[in-house]
Motif scaffolding. Structure first.
Motif, short mmCIF file in Angstrom:
data_model
loop_
_atom_site.label_atom_id
_atom_site.label_comp_id
_atom_site.label_asym_id
_atom_site.label_seq_id
_atom_site.Cartn_x
_atom_site.Cartn_y
_atom_site.Cartn_z
N SER B 291 -3.37 -8.49 5.17
CA SER B 291 -2.74 -8.39 3.86
C SER B 291 -3.81 -8.21 2.78
O SER B 291 -4.53 -9.14 2.46
N VAL B 292 -3.90 -7.00 2.25
CA VAL B 292 -4.88 -6.71 1.21
C VAL B 292 -4.16 -6.24 -0.04
O VAL B 292 -3.55 -5.16 -0.05
N GLU B 293 -4.18 -7.05 -1.06
CA GLU B 293 -3.50 -6.66 -2.31
C GLU B 293 -4.31 -5.61 -3.05
O GLU B 293 -5.53 -5.61 -3.02
N ILE B 294 -3.58 -4.70 -3.72
CA ILE B 294 -4.19 -3.53 -4.33
C ILE B 294 -3.80 -3.45 -5.80
O ILE B 294 -2.66 -3.72 -6.15
N ASP B 295 -4.77 -3.08 -6.66
CA ASP B 295 -4.47 -2.94 -8.08
C ASP B 295 -4.10 -1.51 -8.45
O ASP B 295 -3.41 -1.26 -9.43
N VAL B 322 7.23 1.74 -7.76
CA VAL B 322 5.87 1.27 -7.57
C VAL B 322 5.84 -0.23 -7.88
O VAL B 322 6.47 -0.68 -8.84
N ALA B 323 5.13 -1.02 -7.06
CA ALA B 323 5.06 -2.47 -7.26
C ALA B 323 4.62 -2.78 -8.69
O ALA B 323 3.77 -2.09 -9.25
N SER B 324 5.22 -3.82 -9.27
CA SER B 324 4.97 -4.09 -10.69
C SER B 324 3.53 -4.52 -10.94
O SER B 324 3.04 -4.45 -12.06
N THR B 325 2.81 -4.91 -9.88
CA THR B 325 1.43 -5.38 -10.04
C THR B 325 0.42 -4.25 -9.89
O THR B 325 -0.77 -4.49 -9.89
N LEU B 326 0.91 -3.03 -9.77
CA LEU B 326 0.03 -1.95 -9.33
C LEU B 326 0.19 -0.68 -10.16
O LEU B 326 1.26 -0.42 -10.70
N ARG B 327 -0.88 0.10 -10.26
CA ARG B 327 -0.85 1.40 -10.96
C ARG B 327 -0.96 2.52 -9.93
O ARG B 327 -1.87 2.49 -9.09
N SER B 352 9.88 8.93 -11.61
CA SER B 352 10.93 7.92 -11.49
C SER B 352 10.43 6.65 -10.80
O SER B 352 10.92 5.57 -11.05
N SER B 353 9.46 6.83 -9.91
CA SER B 353 8.96 5.66 -9.18
C SER B 353 8.02 4.82 -10.04
O SER B 353 7.68 3.70 -9.69
N GLY B 354 7.60 5.40 -11.15
CA GLY B 354 6.68 4.67 -12.03
C GLY B 354 5.24 5.09 -11.88
O GLY B 354 4.33 4.38 -12.31
N ALA B 355 5.02 6.27 -11.28
CA ALA B 355 3.65 6.78 -11.14
C ALA B 355 3.26 7.53 -12.41
O ALA B 355 4.11 7.97 -13.17
N VAL B 356 1.95 7.66 -12.63
CA VAL B 356 1.49 8.56 -13.68
C VAL B 356 0.96 9.80 -12.98
O VAL B 356 0.34 9.71 -11.92
N VAL B 357 1.30 10.98 -13.53
CA VAL B 357 0.85 12.24 -12.90
C VAL B 357 -0.16 12.90 -13.82
O VAL B 357 0.12 13.17 -14.98
N VAL B 411 4.17 1.06 -3.10
CA VAL B 411 5.47 0.39 -3.19
C VAL B 411 5.33 -1.10 -2.89
O VAL B 411 5.90 -1.95 -3.57
N LYS B 412 4.54 -1.41 -1.88
CA LYS B 412 4.41 -2.79 -1.43
C LYS B 412 3.43 -3.63 -2.27
O LYS B 412 3.47 -4.86 -2.22
N GLY B 413 2.53 -2.97 -2.97
CA GLY B 413 1.53 -3.74 -3.74
C GLY B 413 0.39 -4.24 -2.88
O GLY B 413 -0.50 -4.95 -3.33
#
Ligand code: SF4
Lengths: 167, 426
Positions: B291-295, B322-327, B352-357, B411-413
Motif C-alpha cells: 500500500s503506497v499512497e500517492i499525491d 479521482v481520489a480527493s487526496t490526489l492530483r 469529469s473525473s477531476g483530472a487536469v488536462v 482513483v484509489k489514491g
C-alpha cells in the motif's frame, strides 16, 4: 598530458539529473550551471570543489538524459578529469566533445578514497594515488579521443580540420 | 568479409557505404535526420556557429521542437525558445514546430512521418532511441555533436554489439509495452545494455501496437542501451503508410546474425509493473508493491502520451472520480492526439473525473513545470525516469508504471492494480 588533483568520491549510477537538475536547464551558461553542480546529491559540492579536482565514481556515471549541461557544469566547476568503473554512453561522448577527459578503471574506482591526491597520465592511462602510493592502469583513451582532448574538444578540433582543408 | 548481420549492423552499414560491418568498428555515418529541442538546441546552434558553418546540411532534415519548457515556463525558457525559433527562420527550416502545431518530439516525429524504417536518426535528446520501433537506427547525442551534424550531416558511431530479447506467450490483461520494458530493465539493470543495441523480437512483440513498440524502444536508454530496434512488419507498414515523407527501406536481421546474448521472456508471467524510486530498474509486480499512497499521478510523456495510452486511462476513469487526496495530470503528447482524444470523448471523461488536462509538453516529466513535487511528495507517472528529484524536490519520490496502473491508482489514491477499479479485461 598529466594532471594532478584532489579526489571527490561518488557512488554508482550518478545520473545527469543529479549532476545538474533540470530546473536549471532554462539556460546554458557553464558558470551558472557550475553553481548548482551535484546540488541534490551533495549540496555543498559546488562551493567546496577547487580547480583541478578529480572526481572518482562507481559504475554507469552520467546515466540518464543527453544534457551536455552535465559535463559542462562539472568542467566549469573545476573538475579536471573523471575516473569511474564505467560511463553511460552519451555522457562519455559529451565529455570528450567538450574536452573533459574520462578514464575507466575498476580497481582505481574501488581503491581511491575521498581526499586522496592522485596523478593521472592521460596518454598512458596510468593513475597514481600519491596518498596511498598505489598505481592503477585504466583503459587507454582511444587515439581519436586523445586528439579531441589535445584540440580542446570537438569544436576546436573541427575548426582546425576545416582550416587545414582550406589551406 | 561477408558475414550475416543484425538489423542494427545493416542499418549502420547502409549509411556508411559499407557492405559489412562488425561490432567495435568505428564508422563515419551519414544521418537522415537530426533533432534538437528547446533545451539542447541553443547549445547546438552555438556549436554550429563556432565551427564556422553557415548553412545546415539539408533544410528538410533538421527538426527543431520546443517541447521541454514550452509553452515557455519563464523568461529564460522563452529566450531559449527564441534562439531556436530565430535559427529556424534564418535557415528557413520547414520542420520547426511552433506550439499549437507541436508535441513531444518522440511522439511528434513518427506522427508526422519524419522518421522512417531503414533510416539513421540522431537527436540531442536521450530518448531519440524511440524511433528504433520503426526499424530505424536512432540514438541520442549531446548538443555539440548535434551542432556538428547539423552542419555536416555525418557523425562517427561505434557499431554496437546486439543483445536480442525474445518475448513469447499471451499478454495478460492490462499489460502493455511499458510493462514489458520495465520487466526487462528490472531483469538486466540500468547498465544491463550499456553501449549495446537492444533488438526486440518474438511473437508477442509483433502482436503489439506501434504505440507499445515506441514505448519499449523509448526506454532502451534506461538500460544504458545505444539503440533499440524492432524488425518492421505489417503493423509498421500500416503505420508508415500515408505518413512517410520520404521513400524508406526495410531491413531485417539475418537468420544467422551474431548476438552477444539472447534473453527470452514468457510474457504470460508478466503482470502490470511498477518501478520504485529511485531507479527504473527497481521494478516490482504491482501486486507486490504494497500500500503506497500517492499525491500526484501524471499520464503523458514521450513514453506513454500516445492516443492508445489515453484510451486505456479513459477506460478506467470513465464514471469514476479521482481520489480527493490526489492530483491527476494528463498530458496528450501532441496536438493531434489532443484533438483526437477530444473527438473520442476522452477529454470529457478526464475532466469529469477531476483530472487536469495540459497542452502537449514534457513539463513535469523532467521536473520542468506543470506539476512539480514538493518535499516528501510521492508521484506515480507513466514517464521513463524516477531518479532522485526528477519531478521536483530532491526529497520527493517518483514511481513509474503504464497508463492502466496510473489511472487505477489515481482513483484509489494509492498504487493499485487496474482490476481493483474495473473488473473487465484490459
Ligand atoms: S517527455 Fe520526458 S523523457 Fe520524453 S523527451 Fe520530454 S523530458 Fe525527455
Amino acid at each position: 598530458m598529466k594532471l594532478e588533483g584532489r579526489v571527490w568520491k561518488f557512488g554508482s549510477d550518478i545520473d545527469t539529473d543529479a549532476i545538474i537538475p533540470a530546473r536549471y536547464l532554462n539556460q546554458s551558461d557553464p558558470k551558472e550551471l557550475a553553481k548548482h553542480v551535484m546540488e541534490d546529491e551533495r549540496p555543498s559540492f559546488s562551493k567546496d570543489v577547487r580547480r583541478g579536482d578529480i572526481l572518482v565514481a562507481g559504475k554507469n556515471f552520467g546515466c540518464g538524459s543527453s544534457r551536455e549541461h552535465a559535463p559542462l557544469a562539472l568542467k566549469a566547476a573545476g573538475i579536471s578529469c573523471i575516473i569511474a568503473k564505467s560511463f553511460a554512453r552519451i555522457f562519455f561522448r559529451n565529455a570528450f566533445n567538450i574536452g573533459l577527459p574520462l578514464l575507466e578503471s575498476q580497481e582505481a574506482s574501488e581503491a581511491i578514497e575521498e581526499g586522496d591526491r592522485i596523478q593521472v597520465d592521460l596518454s598512458t592511462g596510468e593513475i597514481y594515488d600519491l596518498t596511498k602510493k598505489k598505481r592503477f592502469l585504466s583503459k587507454p583513451i582511444p587515439p581519436f579521443m586523445q586528439e579531441l582532448l589535445r584540440d580542446g574538444g570537438l569544436i576546436p578540433h573541427l575548426r582546425k580540420k576545416t582550416i587545414k582543408h582550406k589551406q | 568479409m561477408a558475414h550475416p548481420m543484425t538489423l542494427t549492423e545493416k542499418l549502420l552499414a547502409s549509411h556508411s557505404r559499407r557492405k559489412w560491418v562488425s561490432p567495435g568498428e568505428i564508422l563515419d555515418v551519414r544521418v537522415d535526420l537530426v533533432l534538437a529541442n528547446d533545451i539542447t538546441a541553443p547549445l547546438a546552434i552555438e556549436a554550429f556557429r563556432e565551427i564556422g558553418a553557415k548553412r545546415v546540411f539539408h533544410r528538410d532534415r533538421v527538426v527543431l521542437v520546443p517541447d521541454h519548457f514550452a509553452p515557455a515556463k519563464d523568461i529564460l525558457s522563452a529566450e531559449q525558445c527564441k534562439v531556436m525559433r530565430e535559427f529556424a527562420k534564418a535557415q528557413r527550416l520547414p520542420h520547426y514546430f511552433e506550439i499549437g502545431k507541436c508535441g513531444i518530439e518522440h511522439v511528434l516525429l513518427p506522427e508526422k512521418g519524419l522518421v522512417n524504417p531503414g533510416e539513421v536518426i540522431i537527436g540531442a535528446d536521450s530518448h531519440t532511441c524511440t524511433y528504433g520501433a520503426l526499424g530505424a537506427f536512432s540514438t541520442g547525442v549531446g548538443s555539440t555533436e548535434l551542432g556538428a551534424a547539423m552542419a555536416t550531416g555525418r557523425i562517427w558511431l561505434r557499431v554496437p554489439e546486439t543483445i536480442k530479447f525474445i518475448y513469447y506467450g499471451k499478454l495478460r490483461p492490462w499489460v502493455s509495452g511499458k510493462d514489458l520494458i520495465l520487466a526487462t530493465i528490472g531483469a538486466i539493470g540500468v547498465d544491463g545494455a550499456l553501449y549495446r543495441a537492444m533488438e526486440f523480437s518474438g511473437e508477442t512483440v509483433h502482436e503489439l501496437s506501434m504505440a507499445s513498440r515506441f514505448t519499449i524502444c523509448n526506454m532502451v536508454i534506461e538500460a544504458g542501451g545505444k539503440n533499440g530496434v524492432i524488425e518492421p512488419d505489417e503493423v509498421t507498414l500500416q503505420f508508415v503508410k500515408g505518413r512517410a515523407q520520404r521513400p524508406y527501406r526495410i531491413f531485417r536481421s539475418d537468420p544467422k546474425a551474431r548476438y552477444e546474448q539472447v534473453m527470452e521472456f514468457d510474457v504470460s508471467r508478466i503482470g502490470p509493473q511498477v518501478a520504485l524510486p529511485h531507479l527504473p530498474s527497481n521494478v516490482k509486480d504491482v501486486r507486490e508493491v504494497g500500500s503506497v499512497e500517492i499525491d500526484q499521478v501524471v499520464i503523458g510523456s514521450c513514453t506513454n502520451g500516445h492516443l492508445e495510452d489515453l484510451r486505456v486511462a479513459a477506460k478506467i476513469l470513465r464514471g469514476k472520480k479521482v481520489a480527493s487526496t490526489l492530483r491527476l495530470i494528463i498530458i496528450p503528447a501532441t496536438q493531434e492526439i489532443y484533438r483526437q482524444a477530444l473527438k473520442e470523448g476522452l477529454i470529457e471523461v478526464f475532466l469529469s473525473s477531476g483530472a487536469v488536462v495540459s497542452p502537449p509538453t514534457c513539463g513535469p516529466c523532467l521536473g520542468g513545470y506543470m506539476g512539480i513535487l514538493a518535499a516528501g511528495e510521492r508521484a506515480l507517472a507513466t514517464t521513463n525516469r524516477n531518479f532522485k528529484g526528477r519531478m521536483g524536490h530532491p526529497e520527493s519520490e517518483v514511481y513509474l508504471s503504464g497508463p492502466a496502473v496510473a489511472a487505477a491508482s489515481a482513483v484509489k489514491g494509492r498504487i493499485a492494480h487496474p482490476e481493483e477499479v474495473l473488473r473487465s479485461r484490459g
